[in-house]
Design a protein around this motif. Sequence first.
Motif, PDB file in Angstrom:
ATOM      1  N   GLY A 527       0.826  -1.083  -0.039  1.00 31.47           N
ATOM      2  CA  GLY A 527      -0.074  -0.077   0.038  1.00 31.47           C
ATOM      3  C   GLY A 527       1.052   1.267  -0.132  1.00 31.47           C
ATOM      4  O   GLY A 527       0.553   2.224  -0.740  1.00 31.47           O
ATOM      5  N   ARG A 528       1.953   1.234   0.913  1.00 30.84           N
ATOM      6  CA  ARG A 528       2.944   2.467   0.794  1.00 30.84           C
ATOM      7  C   ARG A 528       3.701   2.536  -0.495  1.00 30.84           C
ATOM      8  O   ARG A 528       3.751   3.786  -0.785  1.00 30.84           O
ATOM      9  CB  ARG A 528       3.965   2.192   2.090  1.00 30.84           C
ATOM     10  N   LEU A 529       4.261   1.616  -0.803  1.00 27.33           N
ATOM     11  CA  LEU A 529       4.546   1.494  -2.311  1.00 27.33           C
ATOM     12  C   LEU A 529       3.642   1.926  -3.450  1.00 27.33           C
ATOM     13  O   LEU A 529       4.063   2.806  -4.123  1.00 27.33           O
ATOM     14  CB  LEU A 529       5.463   0.300  -2.742  1.00 27.33           C
ATOM     15  N   ALA A 530       2.468   1.555  -3.400  1.00 29.56           N
ATOM     16  CA  ALA A 530       1.344   2.060  -4.468  1.00 29.56           C
ATOM     17  C   ALA A 530       1.362   3.511  -4.174  1.00 29.56           C
ATOM     18  O   ALA A 530       1.184   4.254  -5.137  1.00 29.56           O
ATOM     19  CB  ALA A 530       0.384   1.236  -4.198  1.00 29.56           C
ATOM     20  N   GLY A 531       1.238   4.014  -2.950  1.00 30.86           N
ATOM     21  CA  GLY A 531       1.006   5.474  -2.805  1.00 30.86           C
ATOM     22  C   GLY A 531       2.095   6.368  -3.139  1.00 30.86           C
ATOM     23  O   GLY A 531       2.016   7.349  -3.561  1.00 30.86           O
ATOM     24  N   LEU A 533       3.854   5.490  -5.850  1.00 31.29           N
ATOM     25  CA  LEU A 533       3.729   5.527  -7.500  1.00 31.29           C
ATOM     26  C   LEU A 533       2.748   6.537  -7.665  1.00 31.29           C
ATOM     27  O   LEU A 533       2.760   7.039  -8.805  1.00 31.29           O
ATOM     28  CB  LEU A 533       3.262   4.025  -7.722  1.00 31.29           C
ATOM     29  N   GLU A 534       2.098   7.003  -6.926  1.00 28.23           N
ATOM     30  CA  GLU A 534       0.849   8.188  -7.107  1.00 28.23           C
ATOM     31  C   GLU A 534       1.653   9.686  -6.761  1.00 28.23           C
ATOM     32  O   GLU A 534       1.375  10.509  -7.666  1.00 28.23           O
ATOM     33  CB  GLU A 534      -0.326   7.985  -6.231  1.00 28.23           C
ATOM     34  N   SER A 535       2.431   9.570  -5.628  1.00 29.69           N
ATOM     35  CA  SER A 535       2.742  11.002  -5.173  1.00 29.69           C
ATOM     36  C   SER A 535       4.180  11.309  -4.916  1.00 29.69           C
ATOM     37  O   SER A 535       4.534  12.260  -4.527  1.00 29.69           O
ATOM     38  CB  SER A 535       2.049  11.328  -3.789  1.00 29.69           C
ATOM     39  N   GLY A 536       5.217  10.158  -5.220  1.00 31.75           N
ATOM     40  CA  GLY A 536       6.368  10.270  -4.749  1.00 31.75           C
ATOM     41  C   GLY A 536       7.240  10.956  -6.088  1.00 31.75           C
ATOM     42  O   GLY A 536       6.716  11.425  -7.041  1.00 31.75           O
ATOM     43  N   SER A 537       8.456  11.211  -5.779  1.00 35.36           N
ATOM     44  CA  SER A 537       9.394  11.744  -6.699  1.00 35.36           C
ATOM     45  C   SER A 537       9.622  10.603  -7.861  1.00 35.36           C
ATOM     46  O   SER A 537       9.356   9.418  -7.511  1.00 35.36           O
ATOM     47  CB  SER A 537      10.579  12.430  -6.184  1.00 35.36           C
ATOM     48  N   LEU A 538      10.240  11.124  -8.948  1.00 34.25           N
ATOM     49  CA  LEU A 538      10.697  10.540  -9.957  1.00 34.25           C
ATOM     50  C   LEU A 538      11.409   9.378  -9.376  1.00 34.25           C
ATOM     51  O   LEU A 538      11.441   8.041  -9.835  1.00 34.25           O
ATOM     52  CB  LEU A 538      11.113  11.004 -11.195  1.00 34.25           C
ATOM     53  N   ARG A 542      10.587   5.204  -9.154  1.00 38.64           N
ATOM     54  CA  ARG A 542      11.381   4.128  -9.612  1.00 38.64           C
ATOM     55  C   ARG A 542      11.833   3.078  -8.737  1.00 38.64           C
ATOM     56  O   ARG A 542      11.870   1.702  -9.046  1.00 38.64           O
ATOM     57  CB  ARG A 542      12.732   4.594 -10.423  1.00 38.64           C
ATOM     58  N   ASN A 543      12.249   3.533  -7.599  1.00 42.75           N
ATOM     59  CA  ASN A 543      12.541   2.693  -6.427  1.00 42.75           C
ATOM     60  C   ASN A 543      11.323   1.885  -5.933  1.00 42.75           C
ATOM     61  O   ASN A 543      11.619   0.283  -5.665  1.00 42.75           O
ATOM     62  CB  ASN A 543      12.977   3.595  -5.140  1.00 42.75           C
ATOM     63  N   ALA A 544      10.328   2.269  -5.944  1.00 39.61           N
ATOM     64  CA  ALA A 544       8.957   1.478  -5.453  1.00 39.61           C
ATOM     65  C   ALA A 544       8.740   0.368  -6.655  1.00 39.61           C
ATOM     66  O   ALA A 544       8.416  -0.416  -6.082  1.00 39.61           O
ATOM     67  CB  ALA A 544       7.791   2.562  -5.554  1.00 39.61           C
TER      68      ALA A 544
END
Length: 754
Positions: A527-531, A533-538, A542-544
């Motif tokens: 869930g955090r990784l998917a989040g 993908l929506e709001s993280g930096s580029l 990629r890390n997610a």
Amino acid sequence: PDGASFKVGPVQNFFGDLGPTDVAFHPDGGVLVSDWFKSFDKSDKGRIYRIHDPATDASRAVQETKRLLAEGMAKRSVKELGRLLGHADRRVRLEAQFALAKADNFSLLSRIAADKSSRPARLHAITALSTIVQTNSRSELIKEMESLLPLLDDEDLEVRAQSARLMGTGRLLASQASLDKLFVDSSPRVRFHAMMAYRDLFTGFRGGGHRHRLGLVDSLKQRANLLFGLNMSVGGPSLIWPSERLAEVLLQQPRAEPYVHHAAVMLLTEIARVSGVAFTPNLTGFNTNSSSSVRLSLLLAYRRLGDASVSSFLSDPDPRLVLEAARAINDVPIPAAYPQLAALLSLGQSEIGDLKSEITFFTLRRALNASFRLGHATNAQALANFAARIDVPEPLRIEALELLSEWPKPPARDHFMGLYRPLPPRDVQPAADVLRPVLASLLRDTNKDVKLAAFRASDALSLDEVDRAGLVADATQPAELRVEALKSLAKRKDARLGDALKTALADSSEALRMEATRLQGGAGDVGRLAGLLESGSLAEKRNALSALAALAGQAADAAVARQFDSLLAGTLPKELQLDVIEAAGKRAALTTKLAEWSARFAKDDALAPYRPALFGGDAAAGKSIFIENQQIACFRCHKINGEGGDVGPDLTGLGERKGREYLLESIVQPNKQIATGFESVLLTMKGGAEFAGLVKSETDTELVLNSPEDGIMTLKKADVQARQRGLSAMPEEMVTFLSKRELRDIIEFLATTK
């Protein structure tokens, strides 16, 4: 001529656009040139060109030379061979020289050497004499060589030089006085050969290969020994040490010519080998001489000998000589002098010299390496003390800490030289004990790189005094240090890792959050990784994606699938396309979607599988690949901002002019479009003539060809019967040596280079 040697004269573009690998004169006239520059062009024209003038080929001189070379020298009289030593063509002179040397006609060659009517003949005769004395041991040669001593006083400098060389080759002890005088000859070339010849006299003295004339009594004793098997003592020769004369040469202002200085070093080295323990006491005048040139000659002689006496120059007033001594000790190496070199680390700033000087910097680097290689507890202490000094340049402090971190398991390659010089494993305790007292102050240092090196050293030496969890939580610390601390907690399987990961995942530092995500691995929160993908930096996205690709379960499949659907719908950011495709490639549940993606490619579109690499690369990483990757070797053939090779076009600003698609095509399909001025063709004209070369420019009616055989040619297209295009100099398979991520980085580099 240039001093004792030669230099290349003015360089001119004599013929065509070639990259010659060899040049040789042709017996029929002209020259043969082997050409590498066109090696990629499959023109079936060959790579050897003959450049000649038909009128010159038919001349009497060329025809005579051709005949003489074809007939050889075996059946010619020695008189004719002597005459041919003065022939206009060097090849003929050499063949005659070889033949006369083989015939061992010393008297004829001696007369020619003394005859001033032909300089080439004299020089070839002297060289032939050198061959004779080198390959013949008959006793008569002593007297015959002594007859040549007047040549050392000849008015022709090259005759003097080659005669000196002859005396050295023949190791004639009677020549030493004459050679000694030539040390101060007006010509540096003569001085060089005289010193090298004197060196050969010492070599002969050491190896018993010298030539000298015995007195009457000693001659009778030697004959009796041979006839009756006696063992009477025969008086031997003596050699004069030319030390004062050498110093006189080296004291010349300006500094002695480099070749002459080298010859002096070689002579001193050979004197030392002959004299043994008597050498150093008799050369104190060199060691204390006011001239750095004189002192340097002795230093370099010690280096060639591997003599630990070179360490005496570590306290020389000239920092250049101190560095040269450090080079000798560390680079050769001379392990017996390691302790003296390592001792430089304990000197105060006033004793070391200018710490900002590049000379001092590289001297101290070698001192650090000497301490490391000695490997005693006192050496570890010296490294730690040096790392703690705030008056020392940071790169040197960091290097000292790196050496401490490698203390228990020294790498097989020497830290400084990069050569295979293995050391055995060592006890970690001496290094750990000396780092522990200074670690706290090092971790408070104002320089973040020193802090980082200190932490890594403490980690490598398994010191428990560092509060790793505290460093992760301390937002005032550099991000790089906090990341290293987090990695260390994970490596040590520290009980505080869980809390540290939670802290890191919520931190404002992107680098720390990304490392925490990576370390979670299979235990990551989908869930955090998917989040992210929506709001993280580029970078976080990629890390997610990388983390999701490694997670098991349907939830991870679904998260990656949503990103892939965005790709199919055309809404996914172009910088993430390659990352999503690679993540999906690791999920068995997404093979259908991957097939759907691939089905969209046109069958004749070779670029389609590579287009996801058009955007999102790391320009710095791309530059590193472009310059350093030896498999693809871009830098050898292409220039960027004035640096690189000339085989291919200059790529500076190419991305801005042509776009990323053109860059991709040029790498994947290098023969699709060949840059103007680099397209090779083979043209067959209607009259039957053939021309091969590079197309420099082209219009509807004319074509300008740069032919290696005919130079720049302007040809009418109407006269061309057939045009066969050559391949690009860049191999088609070049892209197979790159991962798609590397391809993406190179494209980013080329696209953003102005």
